[in-house]
Design a protein around this motif. Structure first.
Motif, PDB file in Angstrom:
ATOM      1  N   ARG A 150       0.541  -1.145  -0.081  1.00  0.00           N
ATOM      2  CA  ARG A 150       0.524   0.394   0.177  1.00  0.00           C
ATOM      3  C   ARG A 150       0.952   1.019   0.123  1.00  0.00           C
ATOM      4  O   ARG A 150       1.931   1.166   0.016  1.00  0.00           O
ATOM      5  CB  ARG A 150      -0.717   0.474   0.992  1.00  0.00           C
ATOM      6  N   ILE A 151       0.868   2.197   0.130  1.00  0.00           N
ATOM      7  CA  ILE A 151       1.120   3.946   0.637  1.00  0.00           C
ATOM      8  C   ILE A 151       1.333   3.772   1.453  1.00  0.00           C
ATOM      9  O   ILE A 151       2.414   4.990   1.609  1.00  0.00           O
ATOM     10  CB  ILE A 151       0.658   4.375  -0.153  1.00  0.00           C
ATOM     11  N   LEU A 162       6.384   6.071   2.381  1.00  0.00           N
ATOM     12  CA  LEU A 162       6.744   5.354   1.327  1.00  0.00           C
ATOM     13  C   LEU A 162       7.933   5.166   0.818  1.00  0.00           C
ATOM     14  O   LEU A 162       8.490   4.129  -0.027  1.00  0.00           O
ATOM     15  CB  LEU A 162       6.082   5.087   0.042  1.00  0.00           C
ATOM     16  N   GLN A 163       8.399   6.181   0.095  1.00  0.00           N
ATOM     17  CA  GLN A 163       9.787   6.608   0.268  1.00  0.00           C
ATOM     18  C   GLN A 163      10.900   5.799   1.047  1.00  0.00           C
ATOM     19  O   GLN A 163      11.389   4.652   0.344  1.00  0.00           O
ATOM     20  CB  GLN A 163       9.973   7.874   0.559  1.00  0.00           C
ATOM     21  N   VAL A 179       2.240  -1.416  -5.994  1.00  0.00           N
ATOM     22  CA  VAL A 179       1.458  -0.550  -5.238  1.00  0.00           C
ATOM     23  C   VAL A 179      -0.012  -0.053  -5.459  1.00  0.00           C
ATOM     24  O   VAL A 179       0.133   0.263  -6.150  1.00  0.00           O
ATOM     25  CB  VAL A 179       2.015   0.903  -4.888  1.00  0.00           C
ATOM     26  N   HIS A 180      -0.971  -0.441  -3.926  1.00  0.00           N
ATOM     27  CA  HIS A 180      -2.357   0.087  -4.509  1.00  0.00           C
ATOM     28  C   HIS A 180      -2.085   1.000  -4.069  1.00  0.00           C
ATOM     29  O   HIS A 180      -1.555   1.115  -2.811  1.00  0.00           O
ATOM     30  CB  HIS A 180      -3.014  -1.067  -3.160  1.00  0.00           C
ATOM     31  N   ALA A 181      -3.013   2.188  -4.358  1.00  0.00           N
ATOM     32  CA  ALA A 181      -3.228   3.569  -4.526  1.00  0.00           C
ATOM     33  C   ALA A 181      -3.884   4.260  -3.333  1.00  0.00           C
ATOM     34  O   ALA A 181      -4.433   5.497  -3.593  1.00  0.00           O
ATOM     35  CB  ALA A 181      -2.778   4.087  -5.953  1.00  0.00           C
ATOM     36  N   GLU A 203      -0.568  10.255  -7.230  1.00  0.00           N
ATOM     37  CA  GLU A 203      -0.098  11.262  -8.033  1.00  0.00           C
ATOM     38  C   GLU A 203       1.955  10.984  -6.788  1.00  0.00           C
ATOM     39  O   GLU A 203       2.638  10.559  -6.927  1.00  0.00           O
ATOM     40  CB  GLU A 203       0.217  12.615  -7.419  1.00  0.00           C
ATOM     41  N   ARG A 204       1.253   9.932  -5.993  1.00  0.00           N
ATOM     42  CA  ARG A 204       1.926   9.823  -4.574  1.00  0.00           C
ATOM     43  C   ARG A 204       2.899   8.541  -5.968  1.00  0.00           C
ATOM     44  O   ARG A 204       4.084   8.226  -5.394  1.00  0.00           O
ATOM     45  CB  ARG A 204       2.246   8.717  -3.441  1.00  0.00           C
ATOM     46  N   VAL A 205       2.444   7.340  -6.134  1.00  0.00           N
ATOM     47  CA  VAL A 205       2.803   6.828  -6.760  1.00  0.00           C
ATOM     48  C   VAL A 205       3.370   6.783  -7.809  1.00  0.00           C
ATOM     49  O   VAL A 205       4.919   6.653  -8.307  1.00  0.00           O
ATOM     50  CB  VAL A 205       2.092   5.393  -7.692  1.00  0.00           C
TER      51      VAL A 205
END
Length: 337
Positions: A150-151, A162-163, A179-181, A203-205
């Protein structure tokens, strides 16, 4: 562990096509071997995933029957659940020996049962342990070992979490991250609600891919149309379709046609290619209902769809149900066409 059935509709594809460009998500109680065989007919290139299998079931329970699959499903990945590096390594070996093309670790499922076993989404809080698990599996097998996550979880609601997780995976030589956003709530939401309530953050992905360009990043979550698939592929390496591909499986054929320029197969033609598989499975004692339940959405949105579903749903559990029932279910669709 293979079914002795060959279909002319299933054709091997060359490795020049990005292996993770289109994937079908692992879905508990849904993506069993019958479902995967059906999905392969619709999409010769998609990467298919098993339901999650726990490492304990394979290693301690010796339930190697859970690895059964057909060679015609390939490329197909085995998804494992667990958090013990030694046990996961042994389970990965079993999977590779059974012929799976990839071993994937579940770091995304939020259910209470999964949490109680210390695996799934709760492992997002323990990236070092996940890294140890990945190293152990990579050392055990030669096929790709990947992670589905996940994020974030619970109050992990910033990119930094996540990073850090991703950096730890890279240190463990992970090359593919699915990655499940959405983040997961480990308390207070059911697994179904965790698929719908936490907001999507594509956008995070995208940012993850920009900052780690050497990592293969596959996105999952809320993707339901060909246009969405194309938009995500403009930013990322791959797209993983989940429930949309199950409830409306013809979407897989439409995605394949849009990406590779091949003609769409007819729905009826796909079912014709299922006939030898169905008859072989019935001969070995498989109940028709275990296969037909995966076919219910094939005519989603088409004339005759309701009658098709009703005929299969009402008749599949009856003694002697088989190919004749499927032909009966097809009749309204043929008239409508």
């Amino acid at each position: 562990m293979t079914a002795p059935v060959t279909s002319p509709a299933i054709v091997g594809t060359e490795s020049t096509i990005a292996p993770w460009r289109v994937c079908v998500a692992p879905m508990m109680d849904w993506t069993d071997r019958h479902c995967r065989y059906f999905h392969r007919l619709l999409s010769p290139r998609a990467r298919l995933y098993t339901e999650m299998v726990t490492s304990a079931a394979l290693v301690r329970g010796r339930q190697l029957r859970l690895l059964e699959h057909s060679q015609q499903e390939q490329p197909v990945a085995l998804q494992l659940g667990g958090s013990d590096p030694h046990e996961l390594a042994q389970a990965a070996r079993f999977g590779a020996e059974a012929g799976y093309d990839e071993i994937n670790l579940n770091v995304g499922c939020p259910s209470d049962r999964v949490q109680s076993g210390r695996f799934g989404a709760c492992l997002m809080r323990e990236p070092a342990l996940v890294g140890d698990c990945m190293k152990a599996m990579r050392d055990a097998v030669s096929v790709p070992v990947t992670v589905k996550c996940r994020i974030g979880v619970d109050d992990q609601d910033d990119y930094a979490g996540l990073q850090h997780f991703t950096e730890t995976m890279l240190e463990a030589s992970v090359e593919v991250l699915v990655v499940h956003a959405r983040k997961a709530w480990l308390q207070g939401l059911s697994p179904k609600e965790n698929r719908e309530i936490p907001p999507l953050d594509y956008e995070r992905v995208y940012r993850l891919k920009r900052e780690f360009p050497g990592l293969v990043v596959v996105i999952n979550g809320g993707i339901t149309t060909v246009e969405q698939v194309q938009a995500h592929l403009a930013q990322l390496d791959g797209v993983m379709l989940g429930r949309a591909a199950y409830h409306d499986p013809y979407l897989l054929a439409q995605v394949e046609a849009s990406l590779y320029g091949e003609p769409l197969p007819s729905r009826a033609g796909v079912l014709q290619h299922m006939q030898p598989y169905i008859e072989a499975e019935l001969a070995r004692g498989t109940a028709f209902k275990h296969i037909s339940r995966h076919l219910l959405g094939l005519y989603q949105g088409e004339p005759g769809a309701r009658a098709f579903r009703r005929t299969l749903s009402e008749g599949a559990h009856l003694p002697g149900a088989g190919w004749a029932l499927l032909e009966q279910a097809l009749a309204p669709c043929s008239v409508a066409a």
